[in-house]
Design a protein around this motif. Structure first.
Motif, mmCIF file in Angstrom:
data_model
loop_
_atom_site.group_PDB
_atom_site.id
_atom_site.type_symbol
_atom_site.label_atom_id
_atom_site.label_comp_id
_atom_site.label_asym_id
_atom_site.label_seq_id
_atom_site.Cartn_x
_atom_site.Cartn_y
_atom_site.Cartn_z
ATOM 1 N N GLY A 153 31.255 43.491 40.523
ATOM 2 C CA GLY A 153 30.690 42.259 41.076
ATOM 3 C C GLY A 153 30.888 42.207 42.578
ATOM 4 O O GLY A 153 31.550 43.072 43.168
ATOM 5 N N PRO A 154 30.341 41.190 43.235
ATOM 6 C CA PRO A 154 30.441 41.124 44.701
ATOM 7 C C PRO A 154 31.887 41.096 45.201
ATOM 8 O O PRO A 154 32.163 41.531 46.305
ATOM 9 N N THR A 155 32.795 40.591 44.404
ATOM 10 C CA THR A 155 34.206 40.597 44.793
ATOM 11 C C THR A 155 35.002 41.543 43.901
ATOM 12 O O THR A 155 36.218 41.418 43.776
ATOM 13 N N GLY A 156 34.340 42.500 43.291
ATOM 14 C CA GLY A 156 34.972 43.409 42.351
ATOM 15 C C GLY A 156 35.820 44.480 43.008
ATOM 16 O O GLY A 156 35.838 44.642 44.231
ATOM 17 N N VAL A 157 36.502 45.222 42.176
ATOM 18 C CA VAL A 157 37.409 46.270 42.622
ATOM 19 C C VAL A 157 36.655 47.384 43.361
ATOM 20 O O VAL A 157 37.108 47.867 44.395
ATOM 21 N N GLN A 158 35.493 47.792 42.845
ATOM 22 C CA GLN A 158 34.749 48.892 43.463
ATOM 23 C C GLN A 158 34.311 48.558 44.893
ATOM 24 O O GLN A 158 34.595 49.330 45.813
ATOM 25 N N PRO A 159 33.634 47.422 45.129
ATOM 26 C CA PRO A 159 33.253 47.124 46.516
ATOM 27 C C PRO A 159 34.465 46.959 47.435
ATOM 28 O O PRO A 159 34.417 47.345 48.597
ATOM 29 N N LYS A 160 35.559 46.411 46.907
ATOM 30 C CA LYS A 160 36.758 46.264 47.738
ATOM 31 C C LYS A 160 37.328 47.619 48.121
ATOM 32 O O LYS A 160 37.756 47.813 49.266
ATOM 33 N N ALA A 161 37.341 48.567 47.198
ATOM 34 C CA ALA A 161 37.850 49.907 47.512
ATOM 35 C C ALA A 161 36.990 50.563 48.595
ATOM 36 O O ALA A 161 37.517 51.170 49.534
#
Length: 193
Positions: A153-161
């Motif tokens: 999601g927009p605040t998910g783990v993948q985009p944050k990484a």
């Protein structure tokens, strides 16, 4: 040039602030920026220095061989490079090496997303059997999709990484471009990189 930035008086709405910017705000701000970027590299590097061969299999899995060489190289690039950035000593090469390594980290996160295995069936079963671990709203959101929103999601783990890797790479690259600044050991040397 030991001063990274200079602010011309005639370009300011409040010209009397030029000495404050040039002699305090910009040198101290740049030093604090270096301290944060280098400090984080030291922290993450220390974990790797303690076990320098820990990443051997990982880097070889990426096709970078030999792992016995590159694993300690990554560890010491983080740790010693971060220390040099904090001290402002040989700042540009230390920051450039870390920027390159962090861009590889960014590339890895983009090309090797966490995927659906982050929250396994065993994890979903555990959360289902223990609903008190989650709020009602969290349970509604997490369990039906198996954690996909949590991951992507927009605040998910993948985009944050991905964004974290890109941020730290950009920070190191800016330091590599501008050097140690006025408050650095580089500023005390006759020549710098």
């Amino acid at each position: 040039m030991h001063q990274v930035f200079t602010t011309a008086r005639d370009g300011l709405y409040l010209p009397f602030l030029a000495p404050f910017y040039n002699n305090f705000a910009q040198p101290v701000g740049w030093f604090l920026f270096r301290l944060v970027i280098g400090g984080v590299l030291i922290t993450y590097g220390w974990d790797k220095v303690v076990d320098p061969m820990a990443l051997s299999g990982f880097v070889e899995g990426l096709g970078v061989s030999p792992g016995w060489l590159f694993s300690p190289l990554i560890a010491y690039t983080n740790f010693l490079g971060g220390l040099l950035i904090v001290l402002g000593l040989f700042t540009r090469p230390a920051a450039l090496a870390n920027a390159a390594m962090l861009l590889v980290t960014y590339w890895f996160h983009v090309t090797h997303p966490f995927g659906d295995v982050f929250l396994t069936q065993a994890g979903i079963d555990y959360l289902t059997a223990n609903p008190d671990l989650l709020t009602a709203a969290g349970q509604q959101h997490l369990l039906p999709d198996g954690g996909a929103a949590f991951l992507n999601g927009p605040t998910g783990v993948q985009p944050k990484a991905e964004l974290n890797s890109l941020f730290w790479a950009a920070g190191a690259a800016v330091i590599a471009a501008l050097g140690g600044g006025a408050i650095s050991l580089d500023a005390k040397m006759r020549k710098t990189f």
